[in-house]
Enzyme design. Structure first.
Site, PDB file in Angstrom:
ATOM      1  N   ALA A 435      -3.926   0.515 -21.719  1.00 63.74           N
ATOM      2  CA  ALA A 435      -3.178   0.916 -22.689  1.00 63.74           C
ATOM      3  C   ALA A 435      -1.595   0.279 -22.575  1.00 63.74           C
ATOM      4  O   ALA A 435      -1.351  -0.274 -23.643  1.00 63.74           O
ATOM      5  CB  ALA A 435      -2.990   2.520 -22.889  1.00 63.74           C
ATOM      6  N   ASP A 462      -7.279  -7.528 -14.300  1.00 60.88           N
ATOM      7  CA  ASP A 462      -7.726  -6.166 -14.445  1.00 60.88           C
ATOM      8  C   ASP A 462      -9.394  -6.503 -14.341  1.00 60.88           C
ATOM      9  O   ASP A 462      -9.888  -7.201 -14.874  1.00 60.88           O
ATOM     10  CB  ASP A 462      -7.531  -5.628 -15.697  1.00 60.88           C
ATOM     11  CG  ASP A 462      -7.723  -3.932 -15.858  1.00 60.88           C
ATOM     12  OD1 ASP A 462      -8.693  -3.627 -15.357  1.00 60.88           O
ATOM     13  OD2 ASP A 462      -6.992  -3.453 -16.139  1.00 60.88           O
ATOM     14  N   ASN A 535      -2.881   4.467 -11.323  1.00 57.87           N
ATOM     15  CA  ASN A 535      -3.148   5.259 -10.041  1.00 57.87           C
ATOM     16  C   ASN A 535      -1.706   4.936  -9.079  1.00 57.87           C
ATOM     17  O   ASN A 535      -1.058   3.864  -9.085  1.00 57.87           O
ATOM     18  CB  ASN A 535      -4.287   5.194  -9.569  1.00 57.87           C
ATOM     19  CG  ASN A 535      -4.640   3.663  -8.857  1.00 57.87           C
ATOM     20  OD1 ASN A 535      -4.335   3.547  -7.551  1.00 57.87           O
ATOM     21  ND2 ASN A 535      -5.196   2.861  -9.495  1.00 57.87           N
ATOM     22  N   CYS A 590     -13.396  26.297   1.781  1.00 56.87           N
ATOM     23  CA  CYS A 590     -13.906  27.659   1.622  1.00 56.87           C
ATOM     24  C   CYS A 590     -13.918  28.317   0.125  1.00 56.87           C
ATOM     25  O   CYS A 590     -14.738  28.866  -0.359  1.00 56.87           O
ATOM     26  CB  CYS A 590     -13.467  28.670   2.717  1.00 56.87           C
ATOM     27  SG  CYS A 590     -11.454  28.851   2.398  1.00 56.87           S
TER      28      CYS A 590
END
Length: 969
Positions: A435, A462, A535, A590
């Protein structure tokens, strides 16, 4: 006449135009289509915009009609215009082409097909009818929102008055760009109600304690910050003891980041344990004044706190500009310092594409607010300037800014010919083409960055392919581009906007593995680097390469309506790696396995089950049989008690492998009982409801929730969905064919009614809790002798029965694909998560929220991405000022305290054995590869006399000598 926007996915072939009923005589308008207002059965499932706005707001937008006027740099989506295309327009409107100028097409007509193809469900119409002070404005009654650009102030005031006093009010937005100054004005009427002013998701926060008192004080569990503000309200749930709070909303007074007061609790029962609270969304009503009222006493926002006086100054200057236009019927001459305030006057006729695009994004966001009543609106004036770009150029002659008859005249009027030529020569490396990358490329095209004739270039890389979900915000892509590479497709689209550019498209990921491609020689040819990544890890790597090669880096990103822009200049600013965002909070093992407390836990659990059953195990299975030659050889080695990694899991998969569709249904049904019944029975057996910890407190208290076993019910659609989706996935990984008929409710119900599931008896086994849990990477999978014997017997039986055929030694792993609603992946995750939530009495999430969390989808909206275009302004600044490279050439007389290469400490006097290391060469300390010419070092120096921390030094690049032995540490 105006542009009508109306979304209707229910229509297979949307009409080519949609226009106004009963048009006034002054406007030449066609008769109306019967579907001016259309219902929205369901928004496109792939749109990330849904995660920002929500389905209700999307539906309101779909049923709205919008009037936009002006086709300059701001109004790129408008189709009302009276002007013809000029060469000048090519520098500000990326929808126009050279052919439109040559054929003298009307700007609205020229833009129409390129706007219409963005979304086939939006009805677009065009008009070149006049819109002036004599126009009958009654046609505007059909619209919910009116946006004006390139309109005189007198016309804006007249139309604003009409909209403001109409009942119901028509939302009005005025937007203007004059060179290096832009403005937005909003008027949404006397009473404009906003359902959700912040748009922030309400998160559940667990309670540690609530005091009895006036006021009562609530403390968050585990010192979590509540993020509340005084005056907001919170809703209490599942509180034990002080249970009269449950279901009530109380206004808060913040006491600290971890506590707040909630009024009088002195008469309530004492707090016992548990409970949580969440923020209550409180609607708010905003009041607006007309533009006429706001001119003398403007309510302005301050976008830049480094110059808080600027908005009012620009307001006064632009009002003077408006008066100048009314008096002289023109804008000040290009480069003129006499007509008006210098910077505004000399650039008013010009266009600075990044600034116009940024303010266009802001105005578009206000349109969404106007139509949906979501997010706090802009009140009422917004001014933005790029005076820093122009100030250094004020001493240049007027000739520098004069038109030359090309597409860059608008830009030249702002920054001058010399700067335009510098932009043309730029060599830019852009990493990422999503974008933000698309927005950057469009700006590069309008600015003339990287022209072939000037030996400039834009290199973009990319590795990703275009997905359907990209189309709503990555405007260089269309539906015919799906599954094509982003970089090469964007390169072609960019050249359509500006054929003079040189764009080199790559399909590489920028990482250590591609340093052979993006090496030091590659970086040495660049002027700057731009990141358009999604990221942190990739940003950190590109930042490190930019810093080590002394190249400026422009970084930006978005999340929902938020965004950031960061400019990193060598030896001037800190780098991206110099600061770190708080790490994402990981869910304890857990908690996922046995003690979920919120819906995010159950969604992540379901996603993990998908990965384990349908991706990880099949992959391990295939790798095992690729490594081992035959089942007989494996059996022989197992009988000899050899350790074969993964053998027991693989044999189990082989022995239980279904061979037909009915077996897949049975397997899915057994999994239902294992996940949602047996797990609960085992937990309650190991920890009965009255279990207490050593300190006497209850084991089952917040955030732990006791589970309730779920009995399979054939009539429950959620139960049915889980079994069918799981069976489909089992069939696909085991390569078992099935048909649509097999998936029918009648066929599946018949098979399920014939299945008998044996009763489960809880066993005495260890359950991981907060007190005894080990992390997954610390857990060693041990296999008992009984399991060994069972596995050997299973493999012997499979070989004897001739079940170990080549086909049975292969599986087909499934990669989770969130955007395909027909593959059953999201059906499995959504049903599994919802069933587990039921089991633990957690409020179930809808499919949209489940998809966002399971698919790790970052909410995105095109208007926020457009506002990041302002990073291109920084490109102009960096280009103008250049980047100075600082080289250490003299001895400063300060003592180094540490020299580090990556994570390896080379020079640390306080470490043992330091004196021995001083005698070693850098070659021996670092042991570089044969072709490595240098390493980048981090050097720290002794603190100043009044300091106690080491001083960070500048980046140091150490070059190895050719013989490898010339220098010592």
């Amino acid at each position: 006449h105006p542009l009508s926007l109306s979304l209707s996915p229910s229509l297979p072939n949307p009409p080519s135009s949609l226009s106004l009923p009963n048009p006034p005589s002054s406007l030449s308008l066609p008769k109306p289509s019967p579907s001016l207002t259309l219902s929205l059965p369901k928004p496109p499932p792939s749109s990330r915009q849904r995660y920002v706005l929500g389905d209700s707001a999307m539906q309101q937008m779909a049923q709205s009609s919008v009037f936009l006027s002006g086709m300059g740099g701001l109004g790129v989506l408008t189709l009302h215009d009276t002007k013809q295309c000029e060469t000048w327009d090519l520098g500000s409107n990326f929808f126009l082409r050279q052919d439109d100028v040559l054929t003298q097409r009307n700007r609205a007509v020229a833009v129409h097909p390129r706007v219409a193809e963005l979304n086939p469900y939006v009805h677009v119409d065009t008009s070149s009818s006049s819109l002036d002070l004599s126009t009958d404005l009654c046609f505007l009654k059909r619209y919910q929102c009116v946006i004006l650009t390139e309109a005189r102030l007198s016309l804006q005031k007249k139309i604003n008055d009409f909209c403001h006093f109409h009942q119901p009010p028509i939302r009005f937005i005025g937007c203007d760009a004059y060179g290096i100054c832009v403005r937005v004005f909003c008027d949404f009427g006397d009473q404009f109600e906003v359902s959700d002013p912040t748009g922030e998701e309400a998160k559940e926060m667990f309670i540690q304690n609530i005091t009895q008192g006036n006021p009562g004080v609530v403390t968050c569990m585990d010192s979590r910050t509540h993020g509340l503000q005084t005056g907001q309200s919170v809703l209490f749930r599942e509180v034990n003891g002080m249970d009269t709070l449950n279901g009530t909303a109380r206004q808060v007074t913040v006491l600290s980041p971890y506590s707040f007061a909630v009024g009088d609790t002195s008469c309530l029962q004492p707090y016992a344990h548990g409970g949580f609270f969440l923020l209550v969304k409180t609607p708010r009503t905003y009041s607006f004044e007309t533009m006429e009222q706001q001119l003398s006493e403007p309510q302005v926002l301050t976008p830049d706190f480094s110059k808080p006086e600027a908005p009012l100054q620009i307001h006064a200057a632009m009002l003077a500009l408006d008066a100048f236009q009314e008096q002289h019927n023109r804008l000040p001459n290009i480069g003129c310092c006499q007509d008006l305030v210098r910077c505004l006057s000399r650039t008013a006729q010009g266009s600075l594409p990044p600034l116009a695009a940024a303010v266009g994004g802001i105005a578009s966001q206000e349109v969404l607010k106007a139509l949906t009543g979501k997010f706090a609106p802009l009140q009422q004036w917004f001014y933005l300037d790029a005076i820093e770009v122009v100030k250094p150029l004020l001493s240049l002659s007027a000739e520098e800014f004069s038109p030359r008859g090309d597409r860059y005249d608008g830009l030249r009027a702002c920054i001058g010919e010399t700067m335009c030529l510098e932009l043309h020569k730029l060599r830019v490396f852009m990493v990422g083409c999503g974008a933000i990358g698309c927005e950057m490329l469009k700006n590069f095209a309008l600015l003339g960055v990287g022209l072939a004739k000037s030996s400039g270039e834009v290199c973009v890389t990319d590795p990703d392919l275009i997905e359907k979900s990209n189309l709503n915000r990555q405007f260089l892509f269309r539906s015919q581009h799906i599954q094509k590479p982003k970089s090469t497709t964007a390169a072609v689209a960019t050249l359509e906007i500006n054929p003079e550019m040189q764009v080199d498209a790559h399909l590489n990921k920028v990482c250590p593995a591609t340093e052979g491609v993006y090496n030091d020689l590659f970086y040495s040819r660049l002027h700057l680097v731009v990141t358009a990544l999604d990221n942190v890890e990739a940003r950190r790597y590109v930042d490190s390469r930019s810093v080590s090669n002394q190249k400026a880096l422009l970084d930006s990103g978005t999340m929902g309506t938020k965004g950031h822009t960061e400019i990193i200049v060598p030896n001037l600013t800190e780098s991206y790696n110099s600061h770190r965002d708080p790490p994402e909070e990981e869910i304890p093992f857990c908690t996922l396995k046995s003690f979920p407390a919120v819906i995010e836990h159950t969604i992540q659990w379901a996603r993990d089950k998908f990965e384990s059953a349908f991706a990880h195990k099949p992959t391990i299975y295939n790798m095992f049989w690729q490594t081992h030659s035959s089942a007989e050889a494996v059996l022989q080695r197992m009988q000899q008690r050899e350790t074969l990694e993964g053998a027991f899991q693989v044999v189990k998969l082989l022995s239980r492998r279904p061979s037909q569709w009915e077996h897949c249904i049975i397997l899915a049904r057994l999994k239902f009982d294992k996940y949602f019944k047996r797990k609960a029975l085992q937990l309650l057996h190991s920890f009965p409801l009255d279990t207490r910890l050593k300190d006497g407190s209850l084991f089952w208290q917040s955030p732990k929730r006791p589970p309730s076993p779920i009995e399979f019910d054939l009539k429950d659609t959620l139960h049915f969905s889980f079994v069918v989706s799981a069976a489909r996935l089992y069939a696909e990984i085991y390569n078992i064919p099935y048909s649509e008929k097999d998936l029918s409710q009648e066929a599946v119900s018949r098979m399920l009614s014939e299945i008998t599931v044996p009763e489960y008896r809880p066993a005495e086994k260890r359950i991981e809790t907060d007190e005894n849990v080990k992390k997954p990477d610390q857990m060693k999978l041990s296999v008992s002798s009984e399991e060994e014997r069972e596995a050997i017997a299973q493999l012997e039986e499979a070989i004897t029965a001739d079940h170990v055929t080549p086909e049975r030694l292969r599986m087909s792993p499934r990669l989770f694909e969130k955007d395909d609603d027909l593959n059953g992946h999201m059906d499995f995750v959504a049903s599994a998560s919802s069933l587990r939530a039921r089991m633990y009495s957690i409020e179930v999430a809808d499919r949209l929220k489940t998809k966002r969390i399971a698919g790790k989808i970052i909410p995105a909206i095109a208007t926020a991405t457009a506002r990041r275009r302002r990073v291109s302004l920084e490109l102009v600044k960096v280009t103008y000022h250049g980047v100075d490279c600082v080289v250490l050439q003299v001895h400063y007389g300060i003592e180094p305290t540490m020299v580090v290469h990556g994570v390896k400490m080379l020079y640390v006097p306080v470490m043992p054995g330091h004196n021995k290391r001083l005698k070693l060469t850098m070659q021996k300390l670092i042991k570089p590869s044969v072709d490595r010419r240098y390493v980048d070092l981090t050097v720290s120096f002794a603190p100043e006399s009044d300091g106690d921390e080491d001083l960070p030094g500048p980046p140091v690049r150490y070059y190895f000598s050719p013989d490898g032995d010339a220098h010592t540490a």
